[in-house]
Write an enzyme that holds these catalytic residues in place. Structure first.
Site, PDB file in Angstrom:
ATOM      1  N   CYS A 124      40.232  91.160 127.534  1.00 53.61           N
ATOM      2  CA  CYS A 124      39.977  92.138 128.618  1.00 53.61           C
ATOM      3  C   CYS A 124      39.157  93.330 128.160  1.00 53.61           C
ATOM      4  O   CYS A 124      38.618  94.063 128.990  1.00 53.61           O
ATOM      5  CB  CYS A 124      41.294  92.613 129.204  1.00 53.61           C
ATOM      6  SG  CYS A 124      42.171  91.291 129.998  1.00 53.61           S
ATOM      7  N   HIS A 257      39.769  98.770 133.569  1.00 54.62           N
ATOM      8  CA  HIS A 257      40.095  97.344 133.637  1.00 54.62           C
ATOM      9  C   HIS A 257      41.179  97.133 134.688  1.00 54.62           C
ATOM     10  O   HIS A 257      42.169  97.867 134.741  1.00 54.62           O
ATOM     11  CB  HIS A 257      40.571  96.887 132.250  1.00 54.62           C
ATOM     12  CG  HIS A 257      41.138  95.501 132.254  1.00 54.62           C
ATOM     13  ND1 HIS A 257      40.458  94.422 132.782  1.00 54.62           N
ATOM     14  CD2 HIS A 257      42.337  95.030 131.809  1.00 54.62           C
ATOM     15  CE1 HIS A 257      41.211  93.348 132.644  1.00 54.62           C
ATOM     16  NE2 HIS A 257      42.353  93.687 132.075  1.00 54.62           N
ATOM     17  N   ASN A 287      43.308  89.868 137.969  1.00 56.20           N
ATOM     18  CA  ASN A 287      42.730  90.218 136.666  1.00 56.20           C
ATOM     19  C   ASN A 287      41.740  89.123 136.241  1.00 56.20           C
ATOM     20  O   ASN A 287      42.159  88.018 135.896  1.00 56.20           O
ATOM     21  CB  ASN A 287      43.870  90.368 135.650  1.00 56.20           C
ATOM     22  CG  ASN A 287      43.388  90.730 134.260  1.00 56.20           C
ATOM     23  OD1 ASN A 287      42.186  90.714 133.990  1.00 56.20           O
ATOM     24  ND2 ASN A 287      44.305  91.045 133.371  1.00 56.20           N
TER      25      ASN A 287
HETATM   26  N1  ACO Z   1      57.809  86.219 140.795  1.00 54.37           N
HETATM   27  C1  ACO Z   1      59.095  86.590 140.853  1.00 54.37           C
HETATM   28  N2  ACO Z   1      59.776  87.008 139.785  1.00 54.37           N
HETATM   29  C2  ACO Z   1      59.119  87.086 138.606  1.00 54.37           C
HETATM   30  C3  ACO Z   1      57.761  86.709 138.478  1.00 54.37           C
HETATM   31  C4  ACO Z   1      57.118  86.255 139.641  1.00 54.37           C
HETATM   32  N3  ACO Z   1      55.811  85.873 139.637  1.00 54.37           N
HETATM   33  N4  ACO Z   1      57.374  86.868 137.196  1.00 54.37           N
HETATM   34  C5  ACO Z   1      58.445  87.351 136.523  1.00 54.37           C
HETATM   35  N5  ACO Z   1      59.501  87.464 137.385  1.00 54.37           N
HETATM   36  C6  ACO Z   1      60.850  87.945 137.107  1.00 54.37           C
HETATM   37  C7  ACO Z   1      61.163  87.893 135.635  1.00 54.37           C
HETATM   38  O1  ACO Z   1      61.651  86.609 135.307  1.00 54.37           O
HETATM   39  C8  ACO Z   1      62.264  88.961 135.530  1.00 54.37           C
HETATM   40  O2  ACO Z   1      63.473  88.394 135.950  1.00 54.37           O
HETATM   41  P1  ACO Z   1      64.847  88.745 135.207  1.00 54.37           P
HETATM   42  O3  ACO Z   1      64.985  90.248 135.326  1.00 54.37           O
HETATM   43  O4  ACO Z   1      65.847  87.966 135.948  1.00 54.37           O
HETATM   44  O5  ACO Z   1      64.617  88.304 133.792  1.00 54.37           O
HETATM   45  C9  ACO Z   1      61.853  89.985 136.603  1.00 54.37           C
HETATM   46  O6  ACO Z   1      60.921  89.312 137.453  1.00 54.37           O
HETATM   47  C10 ACO Z   1      61.233  91.256 136.066  1.00 54.37           C
HETATM   48  O7  ACO Z   1      60.250  90.949 135.119  1.00 54.37           O
HETATM   49  P2  ACO Z   1      59.552  92.124 134.341  1.00 54.37           P
HETATM   50  O8  ACO Z   1      58.777  91.499 133.223  1.00 54.37           O
HETATM   51  O9  ACO Z   1      60.536  93.170 134.001  1.00 54.37           O
HETATM   52  O10 ACO Z   1      58.574  92.727 135.467  1.00 54.37           O
HETATM   53  P3  ACO Z   1      57.578  93.931 135.310  1.00 54.37           P
HETATM   54  O11 ACO Z   1      57.914  94.965 136.294  1.00 54.37           O
HETATM   55  O12 ACO Z   1      57.364  94.347 133.887  1.00 54.37           O
HETATM   56  O13 ACO Z   1      56.199  93.281 135.810  1.00 54.37           O
HETATM   57  C11 ACO Z   1      54.177  92.326 134.965  1.00 54.37           C
HETATM   58  C12 ACO Z   1      55.690  92.169 135.114  1.00 54.37           C
HETATM   59  C13 ACO Z   1      53.569  92.334 136.348  1.00 54.37           C
HETATM   60  C14 ACO Z   1      53.647  91.135 134.174  1.00 54.37           C
HETATM   61  C15 ACO Z   1      53.832  93.650 134.238  1.00 54.37           C
HETATM   62  O14 ACO Z   1      54.622  93.763 133.084  1.00 54.37           O
HETATM   63  C16 ACO Z   1      52.382  93.759 133.879  1.00 54.37           C
HETATM   64  O15 ACO Z   1      51.502  93.809 134.709  1.00 54.37           O
HETATM   65  N6  ACO Z   1      52.077  93.859 132.576  1.00 54.37           N
HETATM   66  C17 ACO Z   1      50.711  94.000 132.112  1.00 54.37           C
HETATM   67  C18 ACO Z   1      50.063  92.675 132.120  1.00 54.37           C
HETATM   68  C19 ACO Z   1      48.643  92.800 131.620  1.00 54.37           C
HETATM   69  O16 ACO Z   1      47.986  93.794 131.852  1.00 54.37           O
HETATM   70  N7  ACO Z   1      48.164  91.813 130.922  1.00 54.37           N
HETATM   71  C20 ACO Z   1      46.842  91.947 130.404  1.00 54.37           C
HETATM   72  C21 ACO Z   1      46.334  90.628 130.252  1.00 54.37           C
HETATM   73  S1  ACO Z   1      44.691  90.860 129.869  1.00 54.37           S
HETATM   74  C22 ACO Z   1      44.140  89.999 128.512  1.00 54.37           C
HETATM   75  O17 ACO Z   1      43.754  90.588 127.523  1.00 54.37           O
HETATM   76  C23 ACO Z   1      44.115  88.488 128.643  1.00 54.37           C
END
Ligand code: ACO
Length: 330
Positions: A124, A257, A287
Site C-alpha cells: 500500500c 491511502h 482498498n
Molecule cells: N463480518 C463480520 N464479522 C467480522 C468480519 C466480517 N467481515 N471480519 C471479522 N469479524 C469479526 C471478528 O471475527 C471479531 O469477532 P470476535 O470478536 O468474535 O472474535 C469481530 O468481528 C471484531 O474483529 P476486530 O478485528 O476486532 O474488528 P476491528 O474493529 O479491528 O475491524 C478491520 C477489523 C476492519 C480489519 C480493522 O482492524 C482494519 O481496518 N484494520 C486495518 C486494515 C488495513 O488497513 N490493512 C492494510 C492492508 S494494506 C496492504 O499493505 C496490503
C-alpha cells in the site's frame, strides 16, 4: 525544483460487488462492513486467472495500461507528447508475472519510446515510493517526464472464505504524468517540498502474503493482524505528516491511502483537521492497495479540486510495515 502533476487517469474493472453480495458468500453483513470500514462496494475481476479479450495478457498489465493511456491522453491535451515520457514506474504487489516487470509491458503497450521502466513493490505504500523515486529522478535532470502507475488486482490474492480480509479489498489502477518541464510552469511554483519513506521490517509478519508460485500452494493466503495495522496507521501517519509539515502552513488537502474510513477519521482527529480536508472514495472502491492514492488523485483532478499553488500532503502505509509521504505544492 519545478515538478508538477499534469495529468491523471484511472481504471477499475466493470464488475461491482456490493457488501450485500459478499454477505451472500460469507458470514458478514453490509452493516458490519460499513460501520467498521466505511466500504459500501468494490470492483473486482470475476476470475483474474482466466482473463480474456483485452485482459488476455493479464489483468494487472491491462488495468495499468488503461489508466496509463487515460493519463497520457490528458497530458497530450495539455501539449506533452507521449514520446517525451522517459521514465515509467509501476507500483504493484500483484504482477501478472514474476518477470518481466509490469512496467516493461506497460511502457511497450503504451508506445513509450525506449523508456527506463521498472516496478516497485511496497504494497500500500508502493505508490508513494514510486512517486518519490520519480520526483528524485526528475529533479536530478535525468528525465523530464514520468508516467507513474499504482495498480493492484487484489482479487488474485483474496480468499473469499476469510471474511476478515476479503471484504477490505478491491481491484484498480491509477496513473499520473509528472513533469519537470518548465513549459508547464504557468506561474505556479509546483514541486516536492519534502518526501519521506520509512519501514519497520521487524513487523513484517503483521501483514504478509507469500507467493504460491515461489513457495508452494499452501503459501498464498494473506495474513493480516487488522488491529495492529489499524493502530500502526493511526499512530504513525500523523507523526509522519507532522514531520513532513515541520512548521509549514496547513495543506489544503490530505490525500491518504484508502484502507479504512475510520483510519482517516482518527488521523484527522489527531491532526486537529476537519474531515473535509481528507477526500475519500474508499466507500466505492475499497482498498485497492497501490492504486488508492492515484485513483483518488484522478477523481480530484477531474472534479477540478487540485488547484495550482495549493499544497497537499499524500501519505500511505501498509505491509513492511511501511510508511511514505510527500508534501507537494500543486
Ligand atoms: N463480518 C463480520 N464479522 C467480522 C468480519 C466480517 N467481515 N471480519 C471479522 N469479524 C469479526 C471478528 O471475527 C471479531 O469477532 P470476535 O470478536 O468474535 O472474535 C469481530 O468481528 C471484531 O474483529 P476486530 O478485528 O476486532 O474488528 P476491528 O474493529 O479491528 O475491524 C478491520 C477489523 C476492519 C480489519 C480493522 O482492524 C482494519 O481496518 N484494520 C486495518 C486494515 C488495513 O488497513 N490493512 C492494510 C492492508 S494494506 C496492504 O499493505 C496490503
Amino acid at each position: 525544483m519545478f515538478t508538477k502533476i499534469i495529468a491523471t487517469g484511472s481504471y477499475v474493472p466493470e464488475r461491482l460487488v456490493t457488501n450485500d453480495e459478499l454477505a451472500g458468500m460469507m458470514e458478514t453483513s453490509d452493516e458490519w462492513i460499513r460501520t467498521r470500514t466505511g466500504i459500501r462496494e468494490r470492483h473486482l475481476f470475476e476470475d483474474p486467472s482466466a482473463a480474456v479479450g483485452a485482459e488476455a495478457e493479464g489483468t494487472t498489465v491491462s488495468s495499468a495500461c488503461i489508466a496509463g493511456e487515460r493519463a497520457i491522453h490528458m497530458a497530450e491535451e495539455k501539449g506533452l507528447q507521449r514520446s517525451e515520457i522517459g521514465l515509467c514506474i509501476v507500483a504493484t504487489c500483484t504482477p501478472d508475472a514474476v518477470f518481466p516487470a509490469t512496467a516493461c509491458a506497460v511502457a511497450d503497450r503504451l508506445g513509450l519510446s525506449a523508456p527506463a521502466a521498472f516496478d516497485l513493490s511496497l504494497a500500500c505504500t508502493g505508490f508513494l515510493a514510486a512517486f518519490n523515486t520519480a520526483a528524485i529522478y526528475l529533479s536530478s535532470g535525468m528525465y523530464k517526464n514520468a508516467l507513474i502507475i499504482g495498480v493492484d488486482v487484489m482479487s488474485k490474492l483474496l480468499d473469499m472464505s476469510d471474511r476478515s480480509t476479503s471484504i477490505l479489498f478491491g481491484d484498480g489502477a491509477g496513473a499520473l504524468v509528472l513533469t519537470s518541464d518548465t513549459r508547464f510552469r504557468e506561474g505556479s511554483d509546483s514541486g516536492v517540498l519534502k518526501a519521506l519513506l520509512r519501514t519497520d521490517g521487524s513487523r513484517g509478519g503483521v501483514l504478509s502474503c507469500r507467493s504460491a508460485y515461489l513457495n508452494g500452494p499452501e503459501a498464498s493466503a494473506m495474513h493480516m493482524d487488522g488491529r495492529a495495522v489499524f493502530e500502526f496507521a493511526v499512530r504513525e501517519v500523523p507523526r509522519l505528516i507532522t514531520e513532513l509539515l515541520d512548521g509549514q502552513p496547513e495543506p489544503e488537502l490530505y490525500i491518504l491511502h484508502q484502507a479504512n474510513y475510520r483510519i482517516l477519521e482518527a488521523v484527522a482527529k489527531r491532526l486537529r483537521q476537519p474531515m473535509d480536508r481528507f477526500p475519500h472514495n474508499i466507500e466505492r472502491y475499497a482498498n485497492t492497495t497501490a492504486a488508492t492514492i492515484p485513483l483518488l488523485l484522478d477523481e480530484l483532478m477531474r472534479e477540478g479540486r487540485l488547484h495550482d499553488g495549493d499544497t497537499t500532503v499524500m501519505a500511505g502505509f501498509g505491509a513492511g510495515l511501511s510508511l511514505g509521504g510527500v508534501l507537494l505544492r500543486l
